[in-house]
Enzyme design. Structure first.
Site, PDB file in Angstrom:
ATOM      1  N   TYR A  52       0.843  -1.198   0.000  1.00  0.00           N
ATOM      2  CA  TYR A  52       0.000   0.000   0.000  1.00  0.00           C
ATOM      3  C   TYR A  52       0.879   1.249   0.000  1.00  0.00           C
ATOM      4  O   TYR A  52       1.686   1.464   0.909  1.00  0.00           O
ATOM      5  CB  TYR A  52      -0.927   0.039   1.228  1.00  0.00           C
ATOM      6  CG  TYR A  52      -1.979  -1.063   1.260  1.00  0.00           C
ATOM      7  CD1 TYR A  52      -2.237  -1.859   0.149  1.00  0.00           C
ATOM      8  CD2 TYR A  52      -2.720  -1.305   2.412  1.00  0.00           C
ATOM      9  CE1 TYR A  52      -3.199  -2.862   0.185  1.00  0.00           C
ATOM     10  CE2 TYR A  52      -3.693  -2.302   2.456  1.00  0.00           C
ATOM     11  CZ  TYR A  52      -3.911  -3.084   1.336  1.00  0.00           C
ATOM     12  OH  TYR A  52      -4.857  -4.077   1.375  1.00  0.00           O
TER      13      TYR A  52
ATOM     14  N   SER B 220     -13.033  -4.473   1.804  1.00  0.00           N
ATOM     15  CA  SER B 220     -14.014  -3.670   1.045  1.00  0.00           C
ATOM     16  C   SER B 220     -15.433  -3.931   1.558  1.00  0.00           C
ATOM     17  O   SER B 220     -16.364  -4.158   0.769  1.00  0.00           O
ATOM     18  CB  SER B 220     -13.924  -3.965  -0.462  1.00  0.00           C
ATOM     19  OG  SER B 220     -12.634  -3.730  -0.943  1.00  0.00           O
ATOM     20  N   PRO B 221     -15.639  -3.898   2.888  1.00  0.00           N
ATOM     21  CA  PRO B 221     -16.968  -4.256   3.416  1.00  0.00           C
ATOM     22  C   PRO B 221     -18.051  -3.267   3.010  1.00  0.00           C
ATOM     23  O   PRO B 221     -19.238  -3.608   3.036  1.00  0.00           O
ATOM     24  CB  PRO B 221     -16.750  -4.241   4.940  1.00  0.00           C
ATOM     25  CG  PRO B 221     -15.615  -3.296   5.150  1.00  0.00           C
ATOM     26  CD  PRO B 221     -14.710  -3.486   3.964  1.00  0.00           C
ATOM     27  N   LEU B 222     -17.636  -2.046   2.633  1.00  0.00           N
ATOM     28  CA  LEU B 222     -18.629  -1.075   2.169  1.00  0.00           C
ATOM     29  C   LEU B 222     -18.605  -0.974   0.643  1.00  0.00           C
ATOM     30  O   LEU B 222     -19.027   0.033   0.069  1.00  0.00           O
ATOM     31  CB  LEU B 222     -18.368   0.295   2.822  1.00  0.00           C
ATOM     32  CG  LEU B 222     -18.560   0.280   4.343  1.00  0.00           C
ATOM     33  CD1 LEU B 222     -18.121   1.604   4.963  1.00  0.00           C
ATOM     34  CD2 LEU B 222     -20.014  -0.029   4.699  1.00  0.00           C
TER      35      LEU B 222
ATOM     36  N   GLY C 205     -17.255   2.137  -0.714  1.00  0.00           N
ATOM     37  CA  GLY C 205     -18.041   3.363  -0.519  1.00  0.00           C
ATOM     38  C   GLY C 205     -19.425   3.294  -1.147  1.00  0.00           C
ATOM     39  O   GLY C 205     -20.248   4.171  -0.936  1.00  0.00           O
TER      40      GLY C 205
HETATM   41  P1  NAP Z   1     -14.294   0.026   1.809  1.00  0.00           P
HETATM   42  O1  NAP Z   1     -13.777   0.020   3.166  1.00  0.00           O
HETATM   43  O2  NAP Z   1     -15.422  -0.863   1.449  1.00  0.00           O
HETATM   44  O3  NAP Z   1     -14.729   1.496   1.372  1.00  0.00           O
HETATM   45  C1  NAP Z   1     -13.936   2.613   1.607  1.00  0.00           C
HETATM   46  C2  NAP Z   1     -14.743   3.817   1.164  1.00  0.00           C
HETATM   47  O4  NAP Z   1     -15.935   3.894   1.947  1.00  0.00           O
HETATM   48  C3  NAP Z   1     -14.016   5.120   1.346  1.00  0.00           C
HETATM   49  O5  NAP Z   1     -14.335   5.911   0.235  1.00  0.00           O
HETATM   50  C4  NAP Z   1     -14.620   5.703   2.612  1.00  0.00           C
HETATM   51  O6  NAP Z   1     -14.644   7.113   2.586  1.00  0.00           O
HETATM   52  C5  NAP Z   1     -16.039   5.166   2.545  1.00  0.00           C
HETATM   53  N1  NAP Z   1     -16.623   4.990   3.869  1.00  0.00           N
HETATM   54  C6  NAP Z   1     -16.026   4.547   4.991  1.00  0.00           C
HETATM   55  N2  NAP Z   1     -16.882   4.525   6.013  1.00  0.00           N
HETATM   56  C7  NAP Z   1     -18.072   4.966   5.545  1.00  0.00           C
HETATM   57  C8  NAP Z   1     -19.340   5.177   6.117  1.00  0.00           C
HETATM   58  N3  NAP Z   1     -19.560   4.937   7.410  1.00  0.00           N
HETATM   59  N4  NAP Z   1     -20.334   5.651   5.333  1.00  0.00           N
HETATM   60  C9  NAP Z   1     -20.121   5.893   4.023  1.00  0.00           C
HETATM   61  N5  NAP Z   1     -18.931   5.713   3.417  1.00  0.00           N
HETATM   62  C10 NAP Z   1     -17.918   5.256   4.165  1.00  0.00           C
HETATM   63  O7  NAP Z   1     -13.158  -0.288   0.725  1.00  0.00           O
HETATM   64  P2  NAP Z   1     -11.595  -0.633   0.728  1.00  0.00           P
HETATM   65  O8  NAP Z   1     -10.767   0.524   1.128  1.00  0.00           O
HETATM   66  O9  NAP Z   1     -11.359  -1.261  -0.601  1.00  0.00           O
HETATM   67  O10 NAP Z   1     -11.439  -1.799   1.798  1.00  0.00           O
HETATM   68  C11 NAP Z   1     -11.116  -1.599   3.148  1.00  0.00           C
HETATM   69  C12 NAP Z   1      -9.800  -2.227   3.512  1.00  0.00           C
HETATM   70  O11 NAP Z   1      -9.754  -3.588   3.119  1.00  0.00           O
HETATM   71  C13 NAP Z   1      -8.583  -1.620   2.821  1.00  0.00           C
HETATM   72  O12 NAP Z   1      -8.224  -0.391   3.372  1.00  0.00           O
HETATM   73  C14 NAP Z   1      -7.556  -2.716   3.007  1.00  0.00           C
HETATM   74  O13 NAP Z   1      -7.037  -2.672   4.331  1.00  0.00           O
HETATM   75  C15 NAP Z   1      -8.402  -3.957   2.804  1.00  0.00           C
HETATM   76  N6  NAP Z   1      -8.330  -4.483   1.414  1.00  0.00           N
HETATM   77  C16 NAP Z   1      -7.627  -5.630   1.217  1.00  0.00           C
HETATM   78  C17 NAP Z   1      -7.529  -6.179  -0.037  1.00  0.00           C
HETATM   79  C18 NAP Z   1      -6.768  -7.466  -0.195  1.00  0.00           C
HETATM   80  O14 NAP Z   1      -6.471  -7.861  -1.340  1.00  0.00           O
HETATM   81  N7  NAP Z   1      -6.439  -8.131   0.882  1.00  0.00           N
HETATM   82  C19 NAP Z   1      -8.141  -5.571  -1.147  1.00  0.00           C
HETATM   83  C20 NAP Z   1      -8.876  -4.401  -0.923  1.00  0.00           C
HETATM   84  C21 NAP Z   1      -8.968  -3.873   0.363  1.00  0.00           C
HETATM   85  P3  NAP Z   1     -13.580   8.048   3.363  1.00  0.00           P
HETATM   86  O15 NAP Z   1     -12.249   7.364   3.324  1.00  0.00           O
HETATM   87  O16 NAP Z   1     -13.632   9.321   2.597  1.00  0.00           O
HETATM   88  O17 NAP Z   1     -14.065   8.224   4.767  1.00  0.00           O
END
Ligand code: NAP
Length: 377
Positions: free
Chosen positions: A57, A197-199, A202
């Site tokens: 990252y 990516s639980p959300l 976004g």
């Molecule tokens: P995510 O957590 O599903 O979504 C992040 C987005 O949702 C950001 O734009 C954030 O906005 C927004 N958000 C957060 N909380 C919210 C809420 N309460 N209401 C509305 N919107 C909200 O997606 P992700 O970043 O892909 O996944 C999370 C984590 O999973 C990553 O950071 C990483 O650690 C891990 N991941 C791992 C892999 C893997 O291959 N192992 C792949 C992808 C992700 P703001 O930031 O502007 O607040």
């Protein structure tokens, strides 16, 4: 914040903090970095003490930010990080771990995860290096990420001692593929699911019916739709969600997302409305879009994929072999084109390696399993 007990007797919060996208601005003093640091610190104060990052990252800068955030509170946090497929050989794992420890400014990593499977390096070799690190006290638990149930089973069988702690996989209300085999496998082996990516990056939920249901429930429970989604996901056994949030209201919402209980009836309604069978789409109807989700390298032709010019690991041909052997394949992700004259009714936005592997496996003659997004957002 609800917590879950792990075999060491410790408890982990069922909502942690994802750190991809953190640290992309390399200047530690920039306003962006300060905002991200503040968000992570607030999240820890509110109980989201599990932080998930990776050496990949922001070229390691995400780990540096996490290192800065946990200074003075190492014993209060649980740090999960990952190493990349190019570091799967024994010396590579050791070097990667040393790099992460240095950037995180810590003496141990709580959970060290294999970011993606890499069939070109025997899993035994990678696991021996991880066990060595564990014996030295540099890592506490061994975890996987993006492993299928079969790959999890193989990894567990090759460990000399101890258990696979977790598998970090995508899980949200749009993509519930893990429920078919990965989640049951985790449950039967006492491994945690770290839901990434639980959300849905976004979007929270896809489609009018799902959006309508979540907003009705949000009103009923006096929460936001994202809180309803996180609550539902973490009400599944052994699931820890790791949303990434920088905006303060998001951090607060996520931290409070387990403070209420959805009724059984409402949980079932979500499960039903947000369920999705894959569609089976002719590969010739799919355009491989350069502008997909994530900033990944992409093959545009079968020839490029066959010669693996980008050096992807596994290569499309290697993955094709597993698909031919019947490995459950996560559906690719498509967006339907609005233009009826377009020769390709669908754009491929995620799962491009899997797409080419599928095309190679069946000579382009078998439809590809796909989840189709309702809108281009
Ligand atoms: P995510 O957590 O599903 O979504 C992040 C987005 O949702 C950001 O734009 C954030 O906005 C927004 N958000 C957060 N909380 C919210 C809420 N309460 N209401 C509305 N919107 C909200 O997606 P992700 O970043 O892909 O996944 C999370 C984590 O999973 C990553 O950071 C990483 O650690 C891990 N991941 C791992 C892999 C893997 O291959 N192992 C792949 C992808 C992700 P703001 O930031 O502007 O607040």
């Amino acid at each position: 914040m609800k917590r879950i007990a792990i075999p060491t007797g410790e408890e982990l919060p069922i909502v942690g903090q994802g750190c991809s996208g953190i640290g992309e601005d390399e200047r530690a003093e920039s306003a962006r970095s300060k905002e991200q640091i503040y968000a992570l610190e607030l999240g820890i104060d509110l109980g989201m003490t599990l932080l998930d990052t990776a050496e990949g990252y922001a070229s390691g800068h995400s780990e540096e930010i996490v290192g800065q955030v946990i200074r003075g509170k190492r014993d209060k946090v649980f740090i999960a990080t990952k190493f990349s497929p190019e570091n799967h050989e024994f010396p590579g794992v050791i070097r990667a771990a040393e790099g992460s420890l240095r950037r995180l400014k810590t003496e141990y990593i709580d959970l060290y995860q294999i970011h993606w499977p890499n069939p070109t390096v025997p899993i035994e070799e990678t696991l021996r290096a991880l066990e060595h690190l564990r014996d030295q006290g540099k890592i506490r638990h061994i975890g996987l990420s993006n492993f299928s149930a079969r790959e999890m089973h193989v990894a567990q069988s090759k460990l000399l001692r101890g258990q696979i702690f977790s598998n970090q996989v995508e899980y949200n209300l749009f993509d519930r593929f893990i429920e078919t085999s990965i989640m049951p496998h985790c449950l039967s082996t006492d491994a945690l699911v770290l839901a990434y990516s639980p959300l849905d990056k976004g979007r929270t939920v896809d489609g009018d019916d799902g959006r309508q249901l979540l907003s009705t429930l949000a009103e009923k429970y006096q929460r936001t739709p994202s809180q309803i989604a996180l609550n539902w996901l973490t009400s599944q056994p052994s699931v820890i969600a790791i949303p990434k949030a920088v905006r303060v209201e998001h951090v607060r919402q996520n931290a409070a997302s387990t403070d209420f209980k959805l009724s059984q009836e409402d949980k079932e309604a979500i499960a039903q409305v947000c369920s999705r069978e894959p569609a089976w789409i002719d590969p010739g109807h799919i355009r491989v879009s350069l502008a997909g989700e994530g900033n990944k390298k992409v093959y545009q032709t079968r020839e490029e994929a066959l010669s693996n010019t980008l050096g992807l690991s596994p290569s499309p041909t290697e993955l094709a072999e597993f698909i031919r052997q019947g490995e459950p394949t996560k559906p690719v992700r498509l967006v339907k084109n609005d233009d009826p004259r377009d020769e390709f009714p669908y754009d491929l936005i995620e799962g491009r390696l899997r797409y080419w592997a599928w095309v190679i496996a069946f000579n382009g003659e078998r439809p590809v399993p796909a989840y189709i997004r309702m809108g281009k957002k």
